[in-house]
Design a protein around this motif. Structure first.
Motif, PDB file in Angstrom:
ATOM      1  N   ALA A 465       7.113 -41.069 -30.850  1.00  0.00           N
ATOM      2  CA  ALA A 465       8.564 -40.946 -31.016  1.00  0.00           C
ATOM      3  C   ALA A 465       8.960 -39.507 -31.317  1.00  0.00           C
ATOM      4  N   GLN A 466       8.192 -38.826 -32.146  1.00  0.00           N
ATOM      5  CA  GLN A 466       8.506 -37.442 -32.495  1.00  0.00           C
ATOM      6  C   GLN A 466       8.298 -36.519 -31.301  1.00  0.00           C
ATOM      7  N   ARG A 467       7.225 -36.749 -30.531  1.00  0.00           N
ATOM      8  CA  ARG A 467       7.003 -35.948 -29.331  1.00  0.00           C
ATOM      9  C   ARG A 467       8.138 -36.155 -28.328  1.00  0.00           C
ATOM     10  N   ASN A 468       8.585 -37.393 -28.199  1.00  0.00           N
ATOM     11  CA  ASN A 468       9.681 -37.699 -27.292  1.00  0.00           C
ATOM     12  C   ASN A 468      10.952 -36.963 -27.703  1.00  0.00           C
ATOM     13  N   ALA A 469      11.241 -36.960 -29.001  1.00  0.00           N
ATOM     14  CA  ALA A 469      12.428 -36.253 -29.498  1.00  0.00           C
ATOM     15  C   ALA A 469      12.316 -34.753 -29.253  1.00  0.00           C
ATOM     16  N   LEU A 470      11.124 -34.192 -29.426  1.00  0.00           N
ATOM     17  CA  LEU A 470      10.923 -32.766 -29.185  1.00  0.00           C
ATOM     18  C   LEU A 470      11.174 -32.403 -27.720  1.00  0.00           C
ATOM     19  N   LEU A 471      10.627 -33.204 -26.806  1.00  0.00           N
ATOM     20  CA  LEU A 471      10.823 -32.917 -25.381  1.00  0.00           C
ATOM     21  C   LEU A 471      12.290 -33.056 -24.990  1.00  0.00           C
ATOM     22  N   HIS A 472      12.954 -34.081 -25.528  1.00  0.00           N
ATOM     23  CA  HIS A 472      14.376 -34.274 -25.216  1.00  0.00           C
ATOM     24  C   HIS A 472      15.232 -33.128 -25.750  1.00  0.00           C
ATOM     25  N   SER A 473      14.749 -32.405 -26.751  1.00  0.00           N
ATOM     26  CA  SER A 473      15.546 -31.319 -27.323  1.00  0.00           C
ATOM     27  C   SER A 473      15.646 -30.120 -26.382  1.00  0.00           C
ATOM     28  N   VAL A 474      14.726 -30.001 -25.424  1.00  0.00           N
ATOM     29  CA  VAL A 474      14.752 -28.844 -24.521  1.00  0.00           C
ATOM     30  C   VAL A 474      14.827 -29.227 -23.040  1.00  0.00           C
ATOM     31  N   ILE A 475      14.547 -30.498 -22.715  1.00  0.00           N
ATOM     32  CA  ILE A 475      14.539 -30.931 -21.315  1.00  0.00           C
ATOM     33  C   ILE A 475      15.617 -31.992 -21.107  1.00  0.00           C
ATOM     34  N   GLU A 476      16.437 -31.792 -20.078  1.00  0.00           N
ATOM     35  CA  GLU A 476      17.471 -32.771 -19.723  1.00  0.00           C
ATOM     36  C   GLU A 476      16.854 -33.946 -18.972  1.00  0.00           C
ATOM     37  N   VAL A 477      16.138 -33.656 -17.895  1.00  0.00           N
ATOM     38  CA  VAL A 477      15.501 -34.694 -17.093  1.00  0.00           C
ATOM     39  C   VAL A 477      14.384 -34.058 -16.261  1.00  0.00           C
ATOM     40  N   THR A 486      -2.748 -40.536  -2.729  1.00  0.00           N
ATOM     41  CA  THR A 486      -3.046 -39.122  -2.972  1.00  0.00           C
ATOM     42  C   THR A 486      -3.897 -39.014  -4.233  1.00  0.00           C
ATOM     43  N   LYS A 487      -4.447 -37.839  -4.466  1.00  0.00           N
ATOM     44  CA  LYS A 487      -5.308 -37.628  -5.618  1.00  0.00           C
ATOM     45  C   LYS A 487      -4.531 -37.785  -6.928  1.00  0.00           C
ATOM     46  N   PRO A 488      -5.219 -38.121  -8.026  1.00  0.00           N
ATOM     47  CA  PRO A 488      -4.537 -38.382  -9.299  1.00  0.00           C
ATOM     48  C   PRO A 488      -3.588 -37.278  -9.747  1.00  0.00           C
ATOM     49  N   ALA A 489      -3.956 -36.009  -9.519  1.00  0.00           N
ATOM     50  CA  ALA A 489      -3.121 -34.904  -9.990  1.00  0.00           C
ATOM     51  C   ALA A 489      -2.160 -34.389  -8.925  1.00  0.00           C
ATOM     52  N   ASP A 490      -2.088 -35.066  -7.760  1.00  0.00           N
ATOM     53  CA  ASP A 490      -1.204 -34.615  -6.679  1.00  0.00           C
ATOM     54  C   ASP A 490       0.198 -35.199  -6.854  1.00  0.00           C
ATOM     55  N   PHE A 491       0.896 -34.753  -7.866  1.00  0.00           N
ATOM     56  CA  PHE A 491       2.291 -35.147  -8.076  1.00  0.00           C
ATOM     57  C   PHE A 491       3.102 -33.890  -8.356  1.00  0.00           C
ATOM     58  N   GLU A 492       4.422 -33.980  -8.139  1.00  0.00           N
ATOM     59  CA  GLU A 492       5.314 -32.846  -8.362  1.00  0.00           C
ATOM     60  C   GLU A 492       6.331 -33.201  -9.442  1.00  0.00           C
ATOM     61  N   LEU A 493       6.677 -32.231 -10.253  1.00  0.00           N
ATOM     62  CA  LEU A 493       7.680 -32.386 -11.305  1.00  0.00           C
ATOM     63  C   LEU A 493       8.743 -31.301 -11.134  1.00  0.00           C
ATOM     64  N   ASP A 494       9.995 -31.705 -11.094  1.00  0.00           N
ATOM     65  CA  ASP A 494      11.125 -30.766 -11.074  1.00  0.00           C
ATOM     66  C   ASP A 494      11.873 -30.900 -12.398  1.00  0.00           C
ATOM     67  N   PHE A 495      12.094 -29.784 -13.069  1.00  0.00           N
ATOM     68  CA  PHE A 495      12.646 -29.793 -14.423  1.00  0.00           C
ATOM     69  C   PHE A 495      14.111 -29.349 -14.420  1.00  0.00           C
ATOM     70  N   LEU A 496      14.940 -30.064 -15.150  1.00  0.00           N
ATOM     71  CA  LEU A 496      16.288 -29.623 -15.492  1.00  0.00           C
ATOM     72  C   LEU A 496      16.305 -29.402 -17.000  1.00  0.00           C
ATOM     73  N   MET A 497      16.370 -28.128 -17.399  1.00  0.00           N
ATOM     74  CA  MET A 497      16.268 -27.775 -18.809  1.00  0.00           C
ATOM     75  C   MET A 497      17.646 -27.766 -19.466  1.00  0.00           C
ATOM     76  N   LYS A 498      17.669 -28.042 -20.754  1.00  0.00           N
ATOM     77  CA  LYS A 498      18.910 -27.932 -21.515  1.00  0.00           C
ATOM     78  C   LYS A 498      19.151 -26.466 -21.844  1.00  0.00           C
ATOM     79  N   THR A 499      20.423 -26.086 -21.778  1.00  0.00           N
ATOM     80  CA  THR A 499      20.747 -24.678 -22.048  1.00  0.00           C
ATOM     81  C   THR A 499      21.676 -24.500 -23.227  1.00  0.00           C
ATOM     82  N   ASP A 500      22.186 -25.611 -23.817  1.00  0.00           N
ATOM     83  CA  ASP A 500      23.112 -25.454 -24.934  1.00  0.00           C
ATOM     84  C   ASP A 500      22.352 -25.427 -26.257  1.00  0.00           C
TER      85      ASP A 500
END
Length: 500
Positions: A465-477, A486-500
């Protein structure tokens, strides 16, 4: 045709009343749709959009379509709102009634019913509207008191079921609520049980039922979880089930808001009901036996189990990636068949932390650089504002041409609809451009670097729960993409960061 409203724009609000309980919602709203279309035509109103409320709730904030409508009314997006009666706008708490009437009064928006037009800027209409809403509130309380008495009687006699499960509909017999089989849905429930007993899985069944045209009551399509809930529900063999849910108050278990959790079977209270069964007990028991051997329902106790909860979304369907256990190890899975393949939660989590570390390094370099150039964003805001001004002038010109007789009413409605669509799109673009400009003006790489640094330093020390709150504090989605096979590590992540 009255000339005072000729050519004015309007929204339509559709909502079934409690007096129509037991009737098909779609049929009721269809009749109201037709009646209000005729009403609009009599007054010469141009309908811009329809707001159909299919969720019944006393509280204003339990009615999403009303909230959308109020937002449009407060923005002055229409001249009038059509509804069957003032009761349809609000019959709940006095506070909610006040919020709704204030929105119409302050914006100067008319309320048009088949019987009367209310202009709350007029003192007489304003007092009449307040009186009618007061009387509807009083009637609402009387009806609720009668229903509570009937509910107590129904519980004693074993015929009450709180909500109609899929395959049933709620009816009243001698003013007592109970269930009757709704065959268009019941036949699909039988298919679900037969397929599962024949070896199908919940995901495959959901895909099949959706393809057959089945739709659950509160969402657009069936999922693995919604099928599993139906397959474990004793209501379908004529039982009444209590204590399936528990309500956890805000902050009771570290949860940031009030939540509803589904209790495990051992906490349920099951009694014989008086409603008819859809499924034979032998088939139901067979399904429970199979399910116990190969499926373990997720147990939500009100605490956060995944540090990525509500953060990672499937790029194909937009749904949240769910944490599941496979062979004792947590994975992230999209519940929609044919969407992104699942990946180990630990791999996704590691990739997120790597991204934060890389971003922190970039921000530390940016601290010494000059402020970003805001001129392109300012030019974009100005250009959209100018185009929006011209579109609004075009709307006013259409009113003038209608009054001069240059347009007939059908042509006017068609062109007004096109102009309003353009204005709505431009307003959305303006809001987005202004938001980007505000974010750029407020952007402080040093401040964001400090926040990310705090996340990285505290992450390993916290629970899920605390890790989740920390990530939500800087990442929007985070948008997640992974192809099948595909291989286990063959995935892509696109980040929308919080700026306020």
């Amino acid at each position: 045709m009255p000339q005072d409203m000729l050519g004015k724009t309007a929204y339509v609000y559709l909502r079934k009343s409690r007096m129509e309980e037991g009737l098909e919602t779609a049929e009721v709203l269809r009749k109201h749709h037709q009646a209000l279309d005729e009403c609009a035509q009599r007054h010469g109103l141009v309908i811009l959009d329809y707001f159909s409320e299919v969720i019944s709730g006393e509280s204003l904030y339990a009615r999403p379509e009303m909230l959308r409508l109020l937002e449009a009314v407060e923005a002055g997006s229409c001249d009038a709102v059509l509804c069957m009666d003032l009761d349809r706008l609000s019959r709940g708490r006095m506070k909610d009634q006040g919020i709704i009437l204030d929105a119409f009064r302050d914006s100067g928006t008319l309320i048009v019913t088949p019987d009367k037009v209310y202009n709350l800027s007029d003192e007489i209409d304003d007092e009449l509207a307040e009186f009618k809403t007061f009387m509807s509130r009083r009637e609402y309380k009387i009806i609720n008191k009668r229903l509570r008495r009937g509910l107590q009687r129904s519980i004693r006699e074993g015929c009450y079921v709180a909500n109609a499960p899929y395959g049933y509909r709620r009816v009243y017999i001698d003013r007592r609520p109970t269930l009757e089989i709704f065959e268009p849905e019941a036949k699909l429930v039988r298919v679900m049980f037969q397929l599962y007993a024949g070896g199908w899985g919940c995901t495959s069944i959901a895909y099949q039922i959706n393809a057959m045209g089945g739709r659950p009551h509160r969402s657009s399509s069936f999922s693995r979880n919604s099928i599993a809930k139906i397959l474990t529900n004793p209501t379908y063999i004529g039982k009444i089930v209590w204590d399936q849910k528990s309500h956890i108050k805000k902050n009771a278990k570290g949860n940031p808001k009030n939540i509803v959790i589904y209790n495990p079977k051992e906490k349920w209270t099951i009694t014989d009901g008086l409603h008819p069964a859809i499924i034979e007990k032998e088939l139901f028991d067979k399904v429970q036996e199979i399910m116990a051997g190969r499926y373990r329902p997720a147990y939500h106790d009100g605490t956060i189990k995944s540090p990525l909860a509500g953060l990672v979304k499937c790029v194909k369907c937009g749904g949240n990636m769910q944490r599941i256990l496979s062979k004792g190890e947590p994975y992230l899975l999209c519940q929609r068949k044919g969407c992104c393949a699942m990946a180990k939660l630990s791999l996704v989590e590691s990739r997120i932390l790597e991204h934060l570390e890389d971003l922190l390094a970039e921000l530390q370099v940016e601290r010494s650089e000059q402020a970003p150039d805001l001129a392109p964003l300012e030019d974009a805001v100005a250009a959209i504002g100018k185009e929006l001004h011209n579109a609004r002038r075009q709307k006013e010109r259409l009113h003038e041409l209608l009054e001069l007789g240059e347009y007939d009413l059908p042509t006017y409605r068609e062109r007004m609809k096109a102009v309003m669509d353009k204005i709505t799109a431009l307003e959305g673009q303006q809001e987005a451009a202004q938001r980007r400009l505000r974010e750029a003006e407020a952007y402080d790489p040093g401040r964001q670097a400090e926040r990310i640094q705090a996340v990285l330093e505290g992450y390993q020390k916290g629970d899920a729960a605390q890790r989740n709150a920390l990530l939500h504090s800087v990442i929007e989605v985070i948008q997640y993409r992974k192809e099948k096979k595909t291989k286990p590590a063959d995935f892509e992540l696109d980040f929308l960061m919080k700026t306020d």
